[in-house]
Design a protein around this motif. Structure first.
Motif, mmCIF file in Angstrom:
data_model
loop_
_atom_site.group_PDB
_atom_site.id
_atom_site.type_symbol
_atom_site.label_atom_id
_atom_site.label_comp_id
_atom_site.label_asym_id
_atom_site.label_seq_id
_atom_site.Cartn_x
_atom_site.Cartn_y
_atom_site.Cartn_z
ATOM 1 N N TYR A 99 -23.046 37.713 35.701
ATOM 2 C CA TYR A 99 -23.758 36.518 36.169
ATOM 3 C C TYR A 99 -25.106 36.896 36.767
ATOM 4 O O TYR A 99 -26.127 36.263 36.504
ATOM 5 N N ARG A 100 -25.098 37.898 37.595
ATOM 6 C CA ARG A 100 -26.334 38.315 38.266
ATOM 7 C C ARG A 100 -27.379 38.745 37.244
ATOM 8 O O ARG A 100 -28.545 38.354 37.331
ATOM 9 N N GLU A 101 -26.975 39.534 36.286
ATOM 10 C CA GLU A 101 -27.924 40.024 35.296
ATOM 11 C C GLU A 101 -28.401 38.896 34.378
ATOM 12 O O GLU A 101 -29.547 38.896 33.928
ATOM 13 N N ALA A 102 -27.524 37.932 34.103
ATOM 14 C CA ALA A 102 -27.924 36.803 33.261
ATOM 15 C C ALA A 102 -28.991 35.962 33.955
ATOM 16 O O ALA A 102 -30.013 35.608 33.364
ATOM 17 N N ALA A 103 -28.771 35.647 35.240
ATOM 18 C CA ALA A 103 -29.727 34.826 35.972
ATOM 19 C C ALA A 103 -31.023 35.564 36.246
ATOM 20 O O ALA A 103 -32.100 34.971 36.288
ATOM 21 N N ASP A 104 -30.915 36.893 36.413
ATOM 22 C CA ASP A 104 -32.067 37.692 36.805
ATOM 23 C C ASP A 104 -32.648 38.460 35.617
ATOM 24 O O ASP A 104 -33.500 39.324 35.787
ATOM 25 N N GLY A 105 -32.185 38.140 34.415
ATOM 26 C CA GLY A 105 -32.586 38.912 33.247
ATOM 27 C C GLY A 105 -34.044 38.718 32.874
ATOM 28 O O GLY A 105 -34.627 37.659 33.086
ATOM 29 N N GLU A 106 -34.634 39.758 32.326
ATOM 30 C CA GLU A 106 -35.999 39.667 31.828
ATOM 31 C C GLU A 106 -35.992 38.931 30.493
ATOM 32 O O GLU A 106 -35.265 39.293 29.576
ATOM 33 N N VAL A 107 -36.789 37.891 30.406
ATOM 34 C CA VAL A 107 -36.865 37.117 29.175
ATOM 35 C C VAL A 107 -37.317 38.019 28.034
ATOM 36 O O VAL A 107 -38.270 38.778 28.156
ATOM 37 N N GLY A 108 -36.585 37.933 26.918
ATOM 38 C CA GLY A 108 -36.926 38.756 25.774
ATOM 39 C C GLY A 108 -36.134 40.037 25.704
ATOM 40 O O GLY A 108 -36.252 40.792 24.759
ATOM 41 N N GLU A 109 -35.302 40.309 26.702
ATOM 42 C CA GLU A 109 -34.472 41.509 26.702
ATOM 43 C C GLU A 109 -32.990 41.117 26.803
ATOM 44 O O GLU A 109 -32.281 41.515 27.705
ATOM 45 N N GLY A 110 -32.595 40.269 25.897
ATOM 46 C CA GLY A 110 -31.210 39.811 25.883
ATOM 47 C C GLY A 110 -30.957 38.650 26.807
ATOM 48 O O GLY A 110 -29.827 38.231 27.000
ATOM 49 N N ALA A 111 -32.009 38.097 27.376
ATOM 50 C CA ALA A 111 -31.841 36.985 28.309
ATOM 51 C C ALA A 111 -32.673 35.786 27.873
ATOM 52 O O ALA A 111 -33.250 35.084 28.678
ATOM 53 N N GLU A 112 -32.745 35.567 26.543
ATOM 54 C CA GLU A 112 -33.539 34.454 26.057
ATOM 55 C C GLU A 112 -33.008 33.101 26.529
ATOM 56 O O GLU A 112 -33.741 32.145 26.672
#
Length: 241
Positions: free
Chosen positions: A200-213
């Motif tokens: 959850y943390r990584e999904a919300a805080d993910g860098e757009v374009g690096e698996g968090a589109e």
């Protein structure tokens, strides 16, 4: 006659404060995923108020996602002030659900949000050091709610829960022990819980374009949390068989 679930009958708006007088318990992450749940699953107009005066993590996440052209299904404003109840009142007509991310190091802001709330979620992991903060947070909420003139439901939501499944049940000693301690102390604890915390943390805080589109599209366990939270706003009605 058979029973059918009636539509939601929410306060206008439903105000939910997520708090704990300790940082790092998952308030911001939970606010993001519950906001997505309310918006995507129920088509509600949702506002998140980032009322944390120190980190402003929610604001930072929201800004990065919107700058990355991600369609975030809710709105967010930063309002780390003891006048947060005024912010809630000013926004009330424009939203169906308002989530307030409060607590952390500011008891004053947390206590200001409580009287304007319909639901208070006290978040904690099963870590003894975090669970120990639940009583002080609850007492602060009680003091704040004393003159509210409204019923405020208070429940504990367990986050970062270790999982050891057997027979369809989580038999983790840490989880069951802390849950039992909270219930024995008189706290109402959500039946549902959140376990996949790193995801959850990584999904919300993910860098757009690096698996968090589309980082908050999958609300996962928060659907169960949200369903449980909303259950008291549904009524069973009898319809002809």
């Amino acid at each position: 006659m058979t029973n059918s679930v009636a539509p939601l009958e929410l306060p206008e708006p439903l105000v939910v404060t997520l708090g704990n007088l300790k940082g790092g318990v998952g308030k911001t992450t939970s606010a993001f995923f519950l906001a997505s749940y309310f918006a995507r699953d129920h088509g509600l107009r949702v506002l998140v108020i980032d009322a944390d005066p120190l980190s402003q993590t929610g604001y930072s996440w929201y800004r990065r996602l919107t700058k990355g052209k991600i369609e975030v299904p809710f709105e967010l404003v930063a309002f780390p002030s003891r006048h947060v109840a005024d912010c809630i009142a000013d926004k009330a007509a424009d939203f169906d659900v308002i989530l307030v991310d409060a607590g952390g190091e500011s008891a004053d802001i947390f206590k200001a949000a409580v009287p304007a709330s319909d639901q208070l979620l006290l978040l904690t992991s099963v870590s003894p050091s975090e669970v120990k903060r639940v009583p002080s947070t609850f007492r602060a909420a009680e003091e704040a709610a004393a003159g509210a003139g409204r019923e405020i439901r208070v429940r504990v939501l367990l986050t970062k829960v270790p999982v050891v499944m057997k027979g369809g049940r989580n038999i983790s000693t840490e989880y069951r022990g802390q849950r039992r301690n909270l219930e024995n102390a008189g706290y109402e604890v959500f039946d549902s819980y959140v376990s996949a915390w790193k995801w959850y943390r990584e999904a919300a805080d993910g860098e757009v374009g690096e698996g968090a589109e589309n980082p908050i599209a999958d609300v996962a366990e928060y659907r169960q949390v949200g369903d449980e939270l909303l259950s008291s706003y549904r009524a069973l009605v009898e319809v002809p068989a």
